[in-house]
Design an enzyme around this catalytic site. Structure first.
Site, PDB file in Angstrom:
ATOM      1  CG  ASP A  66      42.002   1.166 -11.768  1.00 18.67           C
ATOM      2  OD1 ASP A  66      43.052   0.679 -11.013  1.00 18.67           O
ATOM      3  OD2 ASP A  66      42.000   1.417 -12.257  1.00 18.67           O
ATOM      4  CD1 TRP A 112      50.330  -6.123  -9.930  1.00 20.44           C
ATOM      5  CD2 TRP A 112      48.318  -6.020 -11.015  1.00 20.44           C
ATOM      6  NE1 TRP A 112      49.389  -5.293  -9.587  1.00 20.44           N
ATOM      7  CE2 TRP A 112      48.322  -4.793 -10.050  1.00 20.44           C
ATOM      8  CE3 TRP A 112      47.377  -6.779 -11.742  1.00 20.44           C
ATOM      9  CZ2 TRP A 112      47.192  -4.326 -10.072  1.00 20.44           C
ATOM     10  CZ3 TRP A 112      46.099  -6.037 -11.727  1.00 20.44           C
ATOM     11  CH2 TRP A 112      46.686  -4.839 -10.946  1.00 20.44           C
ATOM     12  CG  ASP A 146      42.777  -5.314 -11.822  1.00 18.95           C
ATOM     13  OD1 ASP A 146      42.819  -5.862 -12.439  1.00 18.95           O
ATOM     14  OD2 ASP A 146      42.639  -3.854 -12.809  1.00 18.95           O
ATOM     15  CG  ASP A 205      42.521  -1.266 -21.040  1.00 20.98           C
ATOM     16  OD1 ASP A 205      41.699  -2.471 -20.967  1.00 20.98           O
ATOM     17  OD2 ASP A 205      43.376  -1.840 -22.359  1.00 20.98           O
ATOM     18  CD1 TRP A 245      33.036  -6.359 -18.646  1.00 18.18           C
ATOM     19  CD2 TRP A 245      34.721  -5.832 -17.219  1.00 18.18           C
ATOM     20  NE1 TRP A 245      34.282  -7.272 -19.176  1.00 18.18           N
ATOM     21  CE2 TRP A 245      34.929  -6.656 -17.625  1.00 18.18           C
ATOM     22  CE3 TRP A 245      34.385  -5.278 -16.084  1.00 18.18           C
ATOM     23  CZ2 TRP A 245      35.870  -6.525 -17.013  1.00 18.18           C
ATOM     24  CZ3 TRP A 245      35.511  -4.774 -16.016  1.00 18.18           C
ATOM     25  CH2 TRP A 245      36.681  -6.441 -16.417  1.00 18.18           C
ATOM     26  CG  ASN A 250      47.906  -7.454 -18.657  1.00 14.44           C
ATOM     27  OD1 ASN A 250      48.559  -7.131 -19.259  1.00 14.44           O
ATOM     28  ND2 ASN A 250      47.811  -6.776 -17.987  1.00 14.44           N
ATOM     29  CD1 TRP A 299      49.461  -1.547 -16.965  1.00 15.38           C
ATOM     30  CD2 TRP A 299      47.187  -1.214 -17.158  1.00 15.38           C
ATOM     31  NE1 TRP A 299      49.281   0.214 -16.513  1.00 15.38           N
ATOM     32  CE2 TRP A 299      47.517  -0.144 -16.357  1.00 15.38           C
ATOM     33  CE3 TRP A 299      46.052  -0.935 -17.955  1.00 15.38           C
ATOM     34  CZ2 TRP A 299      47.132   1.115 -16.059  1.00 15.38           C
ATOM     35  CZ3 TRP A 299      45.476  -0.473 -16.864  1.00 15.38           C
ATOM     36  CH2 TRP A 299      45.324   0.972 -16.551  1.00 15.38           C
ATOM     37  CD  GLU A 333      33.407  -3.005 -23.564  1.00 14.06           C
ATOM     38  OE1 GLU A 333      33.869  -3.125 -22.486  1.00 14.06           O
ATOM     39  OE2 GLU A 333      32.298  -3.189 -23.947  1.00 14.06           O
ATOM     40  CE  LYS A 377      39.077  -3.545 -21.686  1.00 15.57           C
ATOM     41  NZ  LYS A 377      38.150  -2.426 -21.169  1.00 15.57           N
TER      42      LYS A 377
END
Length: 321
Positions: free
Chosen positions: A110, A194, A149, A295, A73, A221, A264, A293, A289
């Site tokens: 986000d 979602w 997202d 969220d 990332w 997710n 989630w 790590e 993901k």
């Protein structure tokens, strides 16, 4: 290099058919230009194992997590972004492996969920950042997941903000098309729990999906691969009916081994899923993901920050408890 030349020639010769089936800005196939997926030598799991060789959990984390190809990332923490992406894909290219990169720096990132808030300071700052991101990759083979997202997270945005976000995404797509011709770009389409397939198809199309290679599902997710495949196929049905095209999709399987419990954020009792591979019901199953790590400050990660490596969470995720 000879493999790459052969692959590029084959891809170019097949271009008219590929465009007729699924319009895309990219002709070359980066999976055919490389010999498997790249394992990040500086992943959080790798770093933790190296720093804690005597820990009783280290062997399992090393065997099950640290050596599985996982996306890297990139955001504001990455420093000079063109240098960072260039170094990463350069190392992968030297190893003849395919790197998976996540661009995660969109303005108002986000903003509705909040746990991973931040991003670029303005739409223009983002445009500069993503142009440099793509320039760092240049002609080397890569896969890029574009802004997880961002298209599902419309719940608190007004129409002006939505148009602004769509413009940032479509502008990013144009930069990859211009600067990174051997990169497959995937717009993120959230997850099956979602947004409805019809709504997501519209959002993807309005953000420039036609000019990308495909879309991604289930990032960070837990929904099963079968649930994601069904959802992805439904999105494609909507795309075909409304806009006359379909796209390949990839699924994040890093934490979906036990499916979803409808939470989630650092949900308890989850398990790692199928390791990164081509096929498997989607175009690719990818660990996007990184397992272990956090969220954010929630669930079994209470007290942590988003992206922090939690060895106990990682260890339990290997076994599903």
């Amino acid at each position: 290099m000879r493999r790459r030349i052969r692959t590029l020639v084959a891809a170019l010769s097949a271009l008219p058919l590929a465009l007729a089936v699924a319009p895309s800005a990219h002709a070359a196939d980066p999976t055919g230009m490389t010999s498997g997926f790249y394992v990040d030598p500086n992943s959080s799991a790798k770093q933790w194992v190296a720093a804690n060789p005597g820990d009783g959990r280290a062997s399992a984390i090393n065997a099950s997590l640290a050596n599985t190809p996982t996306a890297h990332w990139f955001g504001s923490w990455s420093g000079t972004i063109g240098t960072a992406t260039g170094a990463y894909v350069g190392a992968a290219d030297h190893a003849d492996k395919l790197p998976v990169l996540v661009a995660y720096n969109i303005y108002n990132r986000d903003t509705c969920g909040g746990h991973s808030g931040g991003g670029a300071a303005s739409p223009s700052a983002y445009a500069t950042w993503i142009a440099q991101f793509a320039g760092g990759i240049a002609g080397r083979p890569a896969v890029v997941i574009l802004e997880p997202d961002s298209l599902a997270d419309y719940g608190c945005l007004n129409p002006t903000q939505i148009r602004e976000r769509q413009g940032m995404i479509s502008g990013a797509v144009a930069e990859f098309s211009r600067q990174a011709p051997n990169t497959w770009v995937y717009l993120d389409a959230g997850n099956p729990g979602w947004v409805s397939p019809a709504t997501m198809a519209q959002r993807l199309h309005e953000a420039g999906l036609r000019q990308t290679h495909g879309f991604s599902l289930n990032i960070s997710n837990y929904f099963t691969t079968a649930q994601n495949t069904a959802y992805g196929n439904s999105v494609n049905s909507e795309l075909a009916a409304r806009y006359g095209y379909t796209k390949p999709f990839v699924v994040d399987t890093s934490r979906n081994g036990n499916g979803s419990n409808n939470e989630w954020c650092n949900a308890a009792g989850r398990r790692i899923g199928t390791p990164t591979q081509l096929g498997g019901g989607a175009e690719m199953l990818l660990w996007i993901k990184a397992p272990g790590e956090s969220d954010g400050n929630c669930g079994v990660g209470t007290g942590s920050t988003a992206g922090q490596f939690l060895p106990e969470v990682a260890y339990k995720m290997i076994y599903g408890y």
